[in-house]
Design an enzyme around this catalytic site. Structure first.
Site, mmCIF file in Angstrom:
data_model
loop_
_atom_site.group_PDB
_atom_site.id
_atom_site.type_symbol
_atom_site.label_atom_id
_atom_site.label_comp_id
_atom_site.label_asym_id
_atom_site.label_seq_id
_atom_site.Cartn_x
_atom_site.Cartn_y
_atom_site.Cartn_z
ATOM 1 N N HIS A 72 8.329 4.571 -2.740
ATOM 2 C CA HIS A 72 6.939 4.514 -2.306
ATOM 3 C C HIS A 72 6.865 4.216 -0.821
ATOM 4 C CE1 HIS A 72 4.846 3.665 -6.434
ATOM 5 N NE2 HIS A 72 5.647 4.712 -6.454
ATOM 6 N N TYR A 206 -3.656 -2.850 -5.103
ATOM 7 C CA TYR A 206 -3.999 -4.270 -5.126
ATOM 8 C C TYR A 206 -5.510 -4.361 -4.899
ATOM 9 C CZ TYR A 206 0.926 -5.685 -4.589
ATOM 10 O OH TYR A 206 2.278 -5.899 -4.772
ATOM 11 N N PRO A 301 3.986 -13.512 -8.144
ATOM 12 C CA PRO A 301 4.471 -12.129 -8.067
ATOM 13 C C PRO A 301 3.672 -11.219 -7.142
ATOM 14 C CG PRO A 301 3.284 -12.489 -10.109
ATOM 15 C CD PRO A 301 3.403 -13.828 -9.448
ATOM 16 N N LYS A 305 8.419 -10.524 -4.432
ATOM 17 C CA LYS A 305 9.561 -11.113 -3.745
ATOM 18 C C LYS A 305 10.609 -11.751 -4.661
ATOM 19 C CE LYS A 305 8.357 -9.822 0.131
ATOM 20 N NZ LYS A 305 8.876 -8.478 0.208
ATOM 21 N N TYR A 391 6.338 -6.985 3.265
ATOM 22 C CA TYR A 391 6.387 -6.385 1.929
ATOM 23 C C TYR A 391 7.619 -5.498 1.780
ATOM 24 C CZ TYR A 391 4.420 -4.616 -2.466
ATOM 25 O OH TYR A 391 4.198 -4.322 -3.778
#
Length: 398
Positions: A72, A206, A301, A305, A391
């Protein structure tokens, strides 16, 4: 039994450490309290940072990712009526991979069995001894049925590696007077589901929503993973499949964002409630005991990580143990805790930041601050790059 390193825990951290040590000619024995089937079936993280993928490929564990992983470029951030894509490759030159922990665990088990490395499952009464000496050892009762019932075993080693998670004996073996702990328990949980339906999105969503956070993730081209923010203490039985899909449709913007985007429901095969918690223990070493992964730290979560921190820990620990055991050089071993904790705290902060930005608290002032933060991250090159850098993953040893 005698070995170089006794590893407690046969999850990704423990099996990857055994693999890395073997490449340096260091023997290990792995002890796990759960059954092999239980460990293999645990539904956990699904995102691998670029640095984790690079490390796995470099040690011969990338074939599964290359064959079954899904690369991604970024993620979507959303709030009512708005959805914005952050392209990590454009921003920082790195991508992430969707590859479930169950798949990575299967790869690690296959590599372990192919190499004939010993792993004892269903070990009870695991205890760690003489950690402050150069001859620590582990005792346990072998209940696997592969030997006479309830055989008590002892493993003598030069080092013990605690990779047994938050509630294993390794963390508890650290003396109270020689450790510090930091903890934050969040006032909400995640209701997570697995569904046998193709993902309704090409990359993770998100979503901030007045009803609570929601997330659309995936495990494969045919399996979706989705989450809803729920109060602590939520009983899964109170959430029917229809109620879950209705809440997800509302929070993810079914029909209201991105040209009428649609959420496709499907059969739910698993549902569970995951409490949100941050925890760090320092130091990550005591004598000849070294902690890695969830045995030393946990993260909510939201920042993806947990699994990546485990990979980073053992990537640091393996060369440190090689220098200690083969070169009689304790420099890297002495620096292991401080080096690992620098990255741990950076990831703790990022996970807290993502969590705090996206989960409602019930305070209208907080809600406006969150929306302001989301608008800044999605409209500022600097803000977007900061999220992308964290990220997609900082270098191991950061």
């Amino acid at each position: 039994m005698r070995t170089d390193v006794a590893i407690i825990g046969a999850g990704p951290a423990g099996l990857l450490l055994a693999h890395l040590l073997a490449q340096d000619g260091i023997e290990s024995v792995v002890v796990e309290s759960r059954s092999r089937e239980y460990v293999a079936a645990r539904i956990r993280a699904g995102i691998l940072e670029s640095s984790s993928v690079d490390r796995l490929r470099s040690v011969g564990l990338g074939a599964g990712i290359d064959a079954g992983g899904d690369e991604h470029r970024g993620i979507y951030l959303q709030w009512p009526s708005e959805r914005h894509h952050l392209d990590f490759v454009d921003l920082v030159g790195r991508s992430v991979w969707v590859y479930g922990q169950t798949q990575l665990q299967a790869d690690l088990v296959a590599a372990s069995e192919a190499a004939g490395r010993p792993v004892f499952y269903e070990a009870s009464g695991v205890a760690l001894h003489d950690l402050e000496t150069e001859r620590p050892y582990v005792t346990f009762t072998d209940s696997s049925g592969a030997s006479p019932s309830n055989t008590v075993r002892r493993i003598d080693a030069a080092v013990i590696a605690g990779c047994d998670g938050s509630f294993g004996p390794s963390r508890a073996a650290m003396p109270d007077g020689q450790r510090e702990t930091w903890e934050r328990v969040y006032p909400y949980s995640w209701l997570g589901i697995l569904a046998d339906v193709a993902p309704s999105t090409d990359e993770l969503i998100y979503a901030w929503h007045p009803d609570g956070f929601a997330m659309h993730s995936m495990r494969s081209a045919t399996v979706s993973r989705l989450y809803l923010q729920v109060p602590n203490g939520t009983d899964v039985a109170d959430w029917s499949d229809d109620r879950i899909w209705a809440a997800l449709a509302t929070r993810l913007g079914h029909g209201t964002v991105q040209d009428g985007w649609q959420l496709t429901p499907g059969p739910i095969t698993d549902k569970s409630v995951l409490p949100m918690r941050s925890f760090v223990q320092s130091p990550m070493r005591h004598g000849r005991l070294f902690l890695a992964g969830d045995a030393a730290h946990t993260v909510p979560p939201t920042g993806a990580k947990g699994l990546n921190l485990a990979v980073a820990d053992v990537a640091l620990l393996a060369p440190a143990l090689h220098s200690l055991l083969r070169k009689n050089d304790g420099t890297l071993a002495g620096a292991y805790s401080d080096t690992a904790l620098r990255r741990v705290w950076r990831c703790e902060h990022f996970s807290w930041w993502m969590t705090s930005m996206l989960h409602i608290s019930g305070d209208p002032f907080d809600a406006q601050l969150q929306l302001s933060q989301l608008r800044w991250v999605t409209s500022s090159q600097a803000g977007a790059a900061g999220l992308a850098e964290n990220y997609a993953g900082l270098p191991i040893g950061f």
